[in-house]
Design an enzyme around this catalytic site. Structure first.
Site, short mmCIF file in Angstrom:
data_model
loop_
_atom_site.label_atom_id
_atom_site.label_comp_id
_atom_site.label_asym_id
_atom_site.label_seq_id
_atom_site.Cartn_x
_atom_site.Cartn_y
_atom_site.Cartn_z
N ASN A 209 5.48 1.40 -6.34
CA ASN A 209 4.93 2.36 -5.53
C ASN A 209 5.78 3.32 -5.02
OD1 ASN A 209 2.77 0.56 -5.23
ND2 ASN A 209 2.76 0.49 -2.91
N LYS A 289 8.85 -6.20 -25.13
CA LYS A 289 8.37 -4.69 -24.96
C LYS A 289 7.22 -4.63 -26.01
CE LYS A 289 9.54 0.04 -25.79
NZ LYS A 289 10.22 1.22 -26.38
N LYS A 343 -4.78 -6.76 9.77
CA LYS A 343 -3.28 -7.43 9.42
C LYS A 343 -2.91 -8.39 10.61
CE LYS A 343 -2.00 -4.74 5.96
NZ LYS A 343 -1.22 -4.89 4.80
N1 CTP Z 1 2.23 -4.97 3.40
C1 CTP Z 1 2.69 -5.93 3.05
N2 CTP Z 1 2.38 -6.91 1.82
C2 CTP Z 1 1.52 -6.14 0.92
C3 CTP Z 1 1.07 -4.84 1.39
C4 CTP Z 1 1.36 -4.35 2.63
O1 CTP Z 1 3.45 -6.61 3.75
N3 CTP Z 1 1.17 -6.99 0.08
C5 CTP Z 1 2.59 -4.35 4.66
C6 CTP Z 1 3.42 -2.79 4.37
O2 CTP Z 1 4.82 -3.13 4.45
C7 CTP Z 1 2.99 -2.17 5.55
C8 CTP Z 1 1.39 -2.78 5.75
O3 CTP Z 1 1.42 -3.92 5.10
O4 CTP Z 1 3.68 -2.44 6.72
C9 CTP Z 1 0.54 -1.68 5.55
O5 CTP Z 1 0.69 -1.35 4.07
P1 CTP Z 1 -0.14 -0.24 3.25
O6 CTP Z 1 0.24 -0.26 1.77
O7 CTP Z 1 -0.24 0.89 4.13
O8 CTP Z 1 -1.45 -0.82 3.25
P2 CTP Z 1 -2.26 -1.90 2.58
O9 CTP Z 1 -2.39 -3.35 3.14
O10 CTP Z 1 -1.80 -2.12 0.98
O11 CTP Z 1 -3.79 -1.47 2.22
P3 CTP Z 1 -4.39 -0.06 1.51
O12 CTP Z 1 -3.74 -0.04 0.17
O13 CTP Z 1 -6.00 -0.74 1.34
O14 CTP Z 1 -4.18 0.99 2.37
#
Ligand code: CTP
Length: 404
Positions: A209, A289, A343
Site C-alpha cells: 500500500n 522467482k 470497526k
Molecule cells: N486496518 C487494520 N487492518 C486491516 C485494514 C485496516 O488495522 N487489515 C486499520 C488501518 O490501520 C486504519 C483503519 O483500519 O486504522 C482503516 O483502514 P483503511 O485502509 O482506511 O480501511 P479498510 O478497513 O481497509 O477499508 P477500505 O479499504 O474498504 O476503505
C-alpha cells in the site's frame, strides 16, 4: 516549532563529544530555541569558542572573570530568563562537580546559581561511566532533581564499545522537547501501527500500500513526548525510530497483526492504527522467482483476506482505547463515520490519503460518536501533537504530571 521561544543555556564541558555540541546548537535552533553557549576551560581544548559564537550568533563565555558582562556577574546574568541549562557533553569531572555543588568555574557556578531546570547529557568512556564514584555522583544528581538524557551504548571514541556515549544531537533535542511538553499521556501505554505492509508474490515481487509511515511515526513520537510508554509496530519504511520508542519491524499484515496483539497484551491503554494494511495476501505465492518463460502466460494470483488488525484489537476483552485512521479518496465524512462504526472504535481520524502520501503535512477530520471536527492543514508533527491532546481529552481522566 517545538522549542519556539525557549532559551537554552548550553554548557559544553571537556570531552571529545564536544564536537557534537556544534551540531546540537544547530538542531536546537532548527527546533526554534535561542542558544547561549557557556564552555568550561577544558572544552575550549576540543572546540574553540569561535565555532559556537558563529553558530549561535552570541558571544561565548568560558571564564568566570570575563568583564564583557557589565556587573561582572556572568554566572547570574547568562542564565537569567533561560528555560533550562543543558550540559552536553557532560564529562565525568563536571558531573562530579555538579554532584558536590562546586563553584570553581563559570559553568559550575551558573549551575549552582540557577533558577531553571538542569539537564545533563553525559559523555564518557564506559569504564568511567561504570566507575563507582561516577555512579555515586550520577545518583546524587538524580536525587537533586537533575534530569539525565542518556547516555547510550555504542562505539566510543577510545575504540571501546559500551555505555557512556552521548546521545546524538537530534535525540537530545527530542528529549528536550519531551521535557517541556505537557505530560498528557504520563503513565499510559500506547501501541501504534505505522507504514505499509508488504505481501509477497514471490521472493522479488509483492503487493503493498502507499504509505510513508510519517504520520504514524510522528504520532509515536508525540505520544512518547507526552510521557507515554510507546511501542511502534512498523511495516517496511526507512524512517528512523523516534527517541525512546520501542520498535518492532514487520513485513506482512499477519506479522503486523501478531506483533500488535503481542504489544497490546500487557496492559495497553491506547491503540492507534495508522498503518496502511494490505487488505489481501497472495495465497499462491511462489517460493522461487516466477520466470516469465516458465509460466508461459500471465500468472494467476489467488488472494485471501488479511485480518483486520484494528477490528481484532477493538474486539479484545479489556480492549485499549482504539483510534483508527481512514485513508479515503472521496466522501470523507460519510465513509469515515461508516468505517468507525464498522470497526467498532470510539475515535476515527479521516484524511484524503492519496493527496498526502509521503508529504510532511496533512489535513484531518476527527470523527467520534458526538460528531466531527476538522483539524486544518499543518505539519504531521503538529497534527500528531494536536491528536495526542484530543485522545488524552477523550480518555476522560485529567492529565497527570505537568510540563515545565
Ligand atoms: N486496518 C487494520 N487492518 C486491516 C485494514 C485496516 O488495522 N487489515 C486499520 C488501518 O490501520 C486504519 C483503519 O483500519 O486504522 C482503516 O483502514 P483503511 O485502509 O482506511 O480501511 P479498510 O478497513 O481497509 O477499508 P477500505 O479499504 O474498504 O476503505
Amino acid at each position: 516549532m517545538e522549542l519556539d521561544k525557549r532559551h537554552i543555556v548550553l554548557g559544553v564541558t571537556g570531552g571529545i563529544a564536544a564536537y557534537k555540541a556544534a551540531e546540537l546548537v544547530r538542531e536546537l535552533q532548527r527546533a526554534g530555541a535561542s542558544v547561549q553557549v557557556v564552555m568550561t576551560h577544558a572544552a575550549t581544548h576540543f572546540v574553540t569558542p569561535v565555532t559556537f559564537q558563529a553558530l549561535s550568533a552570541r558571544a561565548v563565555f568560558a571564564d568566570q572573570w570575563d568583564d564583557r558582562i557589565g556587573n561582572n556577574m556572568a554566572h547570574i546574568e547568562l542564565s537569567r530568563g533561560a528555560d533550562a541549562i543543558l550540559i552536553a557533553p557532560a564529562s565525568a569531572d563536571f558531573i562530579g562537580k555538579l554532584a558536590n555543588g562546586l563553584c570553581d568555574d563559570l559553568l559550575g557556578t551558573m549551575c549552582v546559581a540557577r533558577k531553571c531546570p538542569l539537564l545533563v547529557a553525559p559523555a564518557m568512556n564506559r569504564q568511567m561511566w561504570t566507575n563507582p564514584a561516577v555512579r555515586r555522583n550520577v545518583a546524587q544528581l538524580r536525587t537533586d532533581g537533575v534530569t539525565l538524557f542518556g547516555p547510550e551504548s555504542g562505539d566510543q571514541a577510545c575504540g571501546e564499545v559500551g555505555p557512556g556515549r552521548m546521545l546524538e544531537p537530534p535525540a537530545i533535542v527530542e528529549e528536550l522537547v519531551a521535557f517541556f511538553a505537557p505530560r498528557l499521556l504520563a503513565g499510559r501505554r500506547v501501541v501504534v501501527t505505522a507504514g505499509p505492509t508488504y505481501e509477497p508474490i514471490d521472493p522479488v515481487r509483492g503487493i503493498t500500500n502507499r504509505s510513508s509511515g510519517k504520520m504514524g511515526f510522528a504520532l509515536a513520537r508525540a505520544c512518547r513526548q507526552a510521557g507515554a510508554e510507546v511501542r511502534l509496530v512498523a511495516g517496511p519504511t526507512t524512517l528512523p525510530t523516534p527517541a525512546g520508542v520501542t520498535r518492532t519491524d514487520v513485513e506482512t499484515a499477519r506479522e503486523m497483526c501478531d506483533a500488535a496483539l503481542d504489544a497490546c497484551a500487557p496492559g495497553c491503554d491506547i491503540f492507534i492504527a495508522v498503518a496502511a494494511v494490505a487488505d489481501w495476501q497472495v495465497t499462491n505465492a511462489s517460493a522461487h522467482k516466477i520466470k516469465k518463460d516458465e509460466v508461459g502466460t500471465t500468472p494467476e494470483l489467488a488472494f485471501a483476506e488479511n485480518p483486520d488488525i484494528l477490528q481484532t484489537v477493538a474486539a479484545l476483552p479489556n480492549a485499549p482505547y482504539c483510534v483508527g485512521f481512514a485513508a479515503e479518496s472521496k466522501d470523507l465524512a460519510r465513509n469515515g463515520e461508516q468505517k468507525r462504526r464498522r470497526k467498532g472504535v470510539p475515535f476515527l481520524v479521516a484524511n484524503i490519503g492519496h493527496e498526502t502520501f509521503g508529504c510532511d503535512d496533512n489535513e484531518l477530520l476527527l470523527i467520534d460518536e458526538h460528531g466531527m471536527k476538522p483539524l486544518g492543514r499543518a505539519s504531521k508533527d503538529e497534527l500528531a501533537r494536536a491528536l495526542v491532546a484530543e485522545i488524552a481529552g477523550r480518555l476522560g481522566k485529567p492529565a497527570t504530571g505537568s510540563g515545565q
